[in-house]
Write a protein that holds these residues in place. Sequence first.
Motif, PDB file in Angstrom:
ATOM      1  N   LEU A  47       3.186  -3.302   9.273  1.00 21.39           N
ATOM      2  CA  LEU A  47       3.860  -2.009   9.189  1.00 21.39           C
ATOM      3  C   LEU A  47       5.350  -2.228   9.375  1.00 21.39           C
ATOM      4  O   LEU A  47       5.773  -2.951  10.278  1.00 21.39           O
ATOM      5  CB  LEU A  47       3.335  -1.067  10.279  1.00 21.39           C
ATOM      6  N   GLU A  83      -2.892  -5.471   8.997  1.00 24.12           N
ATOM      7  CA  GLU A  83      -1.832  -4.845   8.218  1.00 24.12           C
ATOM      8  C   GLU A  83      -0.479  -5.180   8.834  1.00 24.12           C
ATOM      9  O   GLU A  83      -0.379  -5.471  10.016  1.00 24.12           O
ATOM     10  CB  GLU A  83      -1.987  -3.324   8.226  1.00 24.12           C
ATOM     11  N   GLN A 120       4.119   3.988   1.177  1.00 24.21           N
ATOM     12  CA  GLN A 120       4.603   4.629   2.397  1.00 24.21           C
ATOM     13  C   GLN A 120       3.527   5.597   2.855  1.00 24.21           C
ATOM     14  O   GLN A 120       3.167   6.518   2.136  1.00 24.21           O
ATOM     15  CB  GLN A 120       5.893   5.376   2.130  1.00 24.21           C
ATOM     16  N   ASN A 121       3.024   5.394   4.057  1.00 27.21           N
ATOM     17  CA  ASN A 121       1.944   6.214   4.582  1.00 27.21           C
ATOM     18  C   ASN A 121       2.260   6.662   5.991  1.00 27.21           C
ATOM     19  O   ASN A 121       3.005   6.009   6.715  1.00 27.21           O
ATOM     20  CB  ASN A 121       0.629   5.423   4.614  1.00 27.21           C
ATOM     21  N   LYS A 147      -1.234  -4.502   3.380  1.00 26.55           N
ATOM     22  CA  LYS A 147      -2.562  -4.907   3.859  1.00 26.55           C
ATOM     23  C   LYS A 147      -2.770  -6.377   3.539  1.00 26.55           C
ATOM     24  O   LYS A 147      -2.475  -6.829   2.435  1.00 26.55           O
ATOM     25  CB  LYS A 147      -3.631  -4.057   3.187  1.00 26.55           C
ATOM     26  N   LYS A 192       0.813  -1.220   0.000  1.00 27.69           N
ATOM     27  CA  LYS A 192       0.000   0.000   0.000  1.00 27.69           C
ATOM     28  C   LYS A 192       0.842   1.265   0.000  1.00 27.69           C
ATOM     29  O   LYS A 192       0.307   2.361   0.054  1.00 27.69           O
ATOM     30  CB  LYS A 192      -0.945   0.011   1.211  1.00 27.69           C
ATOM     31  N   VAL A 252       1.037   6.768   9.598  1.00 29.02           N
ATOM     32  CA  VAL A 252       0.098   5.990  10.396  1.00 29.02           C
ATOM     33  C   VAL A 252       0.153   6.464  11.844  1.00 29.02           C
ATOM     34  O   VAL A 252       1.165   6.957  12.316  1.00 29.02           O
ATOM     35  CB  VAL A 252       0.392   4.470  10.324  1.00 29.02           C
ATOM     36  N   VAL A 289       3.487   0.180   4.417  1.00 27.84           N
ATOM     37  CA  VAL A 289       2.258  -0.514   4.808  1.00 27.84           C
ATOM     38  C   VAL A 289       1.933  -1.635   3.821  1.00 27.84           C
ATOM     39  O   VAL A 289       1.953  -1.432   2.607  1.00 27.84           O
ATOM     40  CB  VAL A 289       1.073   0.478   4.874  1.00 27.84           C
ATOM     41  N   LYS A 349       5.542   4.942   7.726  1.00 28.24           N
ATOM     42  CA  LYS A 349       5.796   3.506   7.683  1.00 28.24           C
ATOM     43  C   LYS A 349       5.503   2.962   6.284  1.00 28.24           C
ATOM     44  O   LYS A 349       4.760   3.549   5.513  1.00 28.24           O
ATOM     45  CB  LYS A 349       4.896   2.757   8.676  1.00 28.24           C
TER      46      LYS A 349
END
Length: 69
Positions: free
Chosen positions: A49, A47, A24-25, A40, A22, A27, A38, A36
Amino acid sequence: MKVNELKIDQQIIINGFTYAYKGQNKVRMKGFWAQKIVFKGVDVEGEKLFDLSVGTKELKESGKSYELK
């Protein structure tokens, strides 16, 4: 191939389970926000991380899929 080279929603195997990348987001962690990598779960709930340093790790190619070492 490295983790940073994965495309969004590309599936890999982590600890025997399939996860979709998913990106780099940011969180929410306990009391703060953190950037982090991520993944899924596809065939499992939840998830995974990882810290950004995992982005430079090599993926092991196994057949048509990739596996995080």
